[in-house]
Design a protein around this motif. Structure first.
Motif, PDB file in Angstrom:
ATOM      1  N   GLU A  29       0.814  -1.216   0.000  1.00 43.20           N
ATOM      2  CA  GLU A  29       0.000   0.000   0.000  1.00 43.20           C
ATOM      3  C   GLU A  29       0.849   1.269   0.000  1.00 43.20           C
ATOM      4  O   GLU A  29       0.489   2.269  -0.628  1.00 43.20           O
ATOM      5  N   ALA A  32       2.126   1.779  -3.512  1.00 40.53           N
ATOM      6  CA  ALA A  32       1.024   2.206  -4.372  1.00 40.53           C
ATOM      7  C   ALA A  32       0.700   3.678  -4.131  1.00 40.53           C
ATOM      8  O   ALA A  32       0.490   4.445  -5.081  1.00 40.53           O
ATOM      9  N   GLN A  33       0.683   4.091  -2.861  1.00 38.31           N
ATOM     10  CA  GLN A  33       0.413   5.494  -2.538  1.00 38.31           C
ATOM     11  C   GLN A  33       1.528   6.388  -3.045  1.00 38.31           C
ATOM     12  O   GLN A  33       1.285   7.511  -3.501  1.00 38.31           O
ATOM     13  N   ILE A  36       0.869   7.034  -6.641  1.00 34.63           N
ATOM     14  CA  ILE A  36      -0.218   8.014  -6.769  1.00 34.63           C
ATOM     15  C   ILE A  36       0.313   9.426  -6.505  1.00 34.63           C
ATOM     16  O   ILE A  36      -0.009  10.376  -7.232  1.00 34.63           O
ATOM     17  N   LYS A 128      -5.824   8.118  -9.590  1.00 36.22           N
ATOM     18  CA  LYS A 128      -5.884   7.496  -8.270  1.00 36.22           C
ATOM     19  C   LYS A 128      -6.908   6.368  -8.251  1.00 36.22           C
ATOM     20  O   LYS A 128      -6.652   5.270  -7.723  1.00 36.22           O
ATOM     21  N   THR A 132      -5.968   2.407  -7.375  1.00 40.64           N
ATOM     22  CA  THR A 132      -6.574   1.768  -6.200  1.00 40.64           C
ATOM     23  C   THR A 132      -7.634   0.747  -6.615  1.00 40.64           C
ATOM     24  O   THR A 132      -7.758  -0.308  -5.991  1.00 40.64           O
ATOM     25  N   LEU A 135      -5.940  -2.473  -7.756  1.00 41.50           N
ATOM     26  CA  LEU A 135      -5.397  -3.226  -6.618  1.00 41.50           C
ATOM     27  C   LEU A 135      -6.503  -3.923  -5.834  1.00 41.50           C
ATOM     28  O   LEU A 135      -6.340  -5.065  -5.389  1.00 41.50           O
ATOM     29  N   GLU A 136      -7.623  -3.260  -5.657  1.00 42.74           N
ATOM     30  CA  GLU A 136      -8.761  -3.890  -4.963  1.00 42.74           C
ATOM     31  C   GLU A 136      -9.268  -5.085  -5.762  1.00 42.74           C
ATOM     32  O   GLU A 136      -9.638  -6.119  -5.200  1.00 42.74           O
TER      33      GLU A 136
END
Length: 366
Positions: A29, A32-33, A36, A128, A132, A135-136
């Motif tokens: 995470e 990933a952030q 972004i 974004k 996300t 990934l979900e």
């Protein structure tokens, strides 16, 4: 200036595609952030650059229209007063800062920047959401046992696909089509700069006492522009037989990426027959009718098909970049040449791209 803006827009998008292509371990995470945040930072910087560049481009195109109008009036045999000019710093030369020009420049620059700012806000949200959301999606498929093979590759493939599809959406049309940032920003640039050019010409004609203009004619063209080509329009509404921009009709651009312009129409230099023919065109004007011949329609459709193919190749190249990373062709031009020649290298890369896609049992498209 226009080409520099278009090139800069393309470079911004390529930088973001490169970031996504080289991203690793997006299942983490924090990483990933971080991706972004990097994308957001590039888009924010893009917005700041446009606040500097757009006003300069508007000035350049506006006074390009002013100078073009001056030249056309001179060619038409009119005595023309001194041309409005720019200094090397891009400022209007002293003594020529007339209100009509300053107000037009300010309005077009403000409108263009508002479009860019809205597009950038949308692109930040969509990028974004793409990252996300992908990934979900992977997490759900992992939990349900739908994914086989290298999980890291699957995650990167999903993010790449999602990003290529919607990751830099800048505008959504009324019929639900998502327009990518580079396409939308380029369209806004071309259209607003044409608007500045025509507005510069219009104001130059008005202050010089030329109050009738003729819309340019060229082929191939779309059905929307075809109806207006060659028509004579009044800038003041004071000419019997000619509709005016005051209440009846607009001047170009008539649609995004419209390339039509205007030229002076001087009654004193026209015969009675020419004036009569110009007026009769308005008497027979039917805005709902497509006035193009069958041949003209075919030529236009052929041109549009070529543009659509080019756009599809551009999207495909972006997907390859994000999935294959540095293994993808170095440039869009190289990719196009390889694809059209169907070289052995192209077939090899295509096979590699597809093999990565096949690592997802429930593949979501290429």
């Amino acid at each position: 200036m226009n080409n520099k803006i278009l090139k800069y827009i393309s470079n911004v998008v390529q930088r973001i595609i490169g970031l996504v292509a080289e991203a690793r371990d997006l299942g983490d995470e924090k990483k990933a952030q971080s991706l972004i945040d990097e994308v957001t930072g590039i888009l924010d910087q893009f917005g700041l650059e446009m606040e500097v560049v757009i006003p300069k481009a508007v000035i350049e195109n506006y006074f390009g229209g002013v100078d073009q109008a001056t030249k056309l009036m001179s060619q038409a045999g009119l005595e023309v007063n001194q041309t409005l000019t720019l200094t090397k710093s891009g400022q209007v030369a002293k003594g020529f800062q007339k209100k009509i020009h300053m107000e037009a420049l300010e309005q077009i620059a403000d409108d263009t920047l508002l479009d860019f700012k809205a597009a950038i806000r949308t692109a930040k949200k969509s990028s974004k959401a793409s990252i996300t959301g992908a990934l979900e999606s992977v997490k759900r498929d992992l939990a349900e046992g739908y994914i086989a093979g290298n999980t890291r590759k699957v995650i990167n493939k999903r993010v790449a696909d999602s990003f290529a599809e919607n990751g830099l959406t800048a505008f959504t049309t009324v019929d639900g089509r998502n327009l990518p940032l580079d396409f939308y920003a380029s369209t806004v640039t071309k259209t607003k700069m044409k608007e500045a050019n025509v507005k510069g010409s219009t104001n130059r004609y008005t202050e010089s006492g030329v109050n009738l203009v003729q819309i340019s004619t060229h082929y191939p063209t779309c059905h929307e522009c075809a109806r207006y080509q060659g028509l004579v329009v009044s800038l003041t509404g004071e000419h019997d037989g000619f509709p005016s921009i005051v209440a009846d009709i607009a001047l170009p651009p008539y649609h995004p990426n419209c390339s039509h312009g205007i030229s002076p129409y001087v009654l004193e230099f026209k015969t009675e027959q020419e004036i009569g023919e110009a007026k009769s065109r308005w008497q027979n004007f039917k805005p709902e009718k497509d006035t193009r011949s069958a041949t003209q329609k075919r030529e236009y459709n052929k041109e549009q098909d070529a543009r659509r193919r080019a756009n599809e190749e551009k999207k495909q190249y972006a997907r390859w970049q994000m999935v294959l990373g540095k293994g993808a062709p170095a440039t869009l031009g190289a990719f196009r040449r390889m694809k059209r020649q169907n070289t052995a290298k192209f077939q090899e890369l295509q096979s590699e791209y597809r093999s990565i896609a096949q690592e997802v049992v429930r593949d979501r498209s290429q």
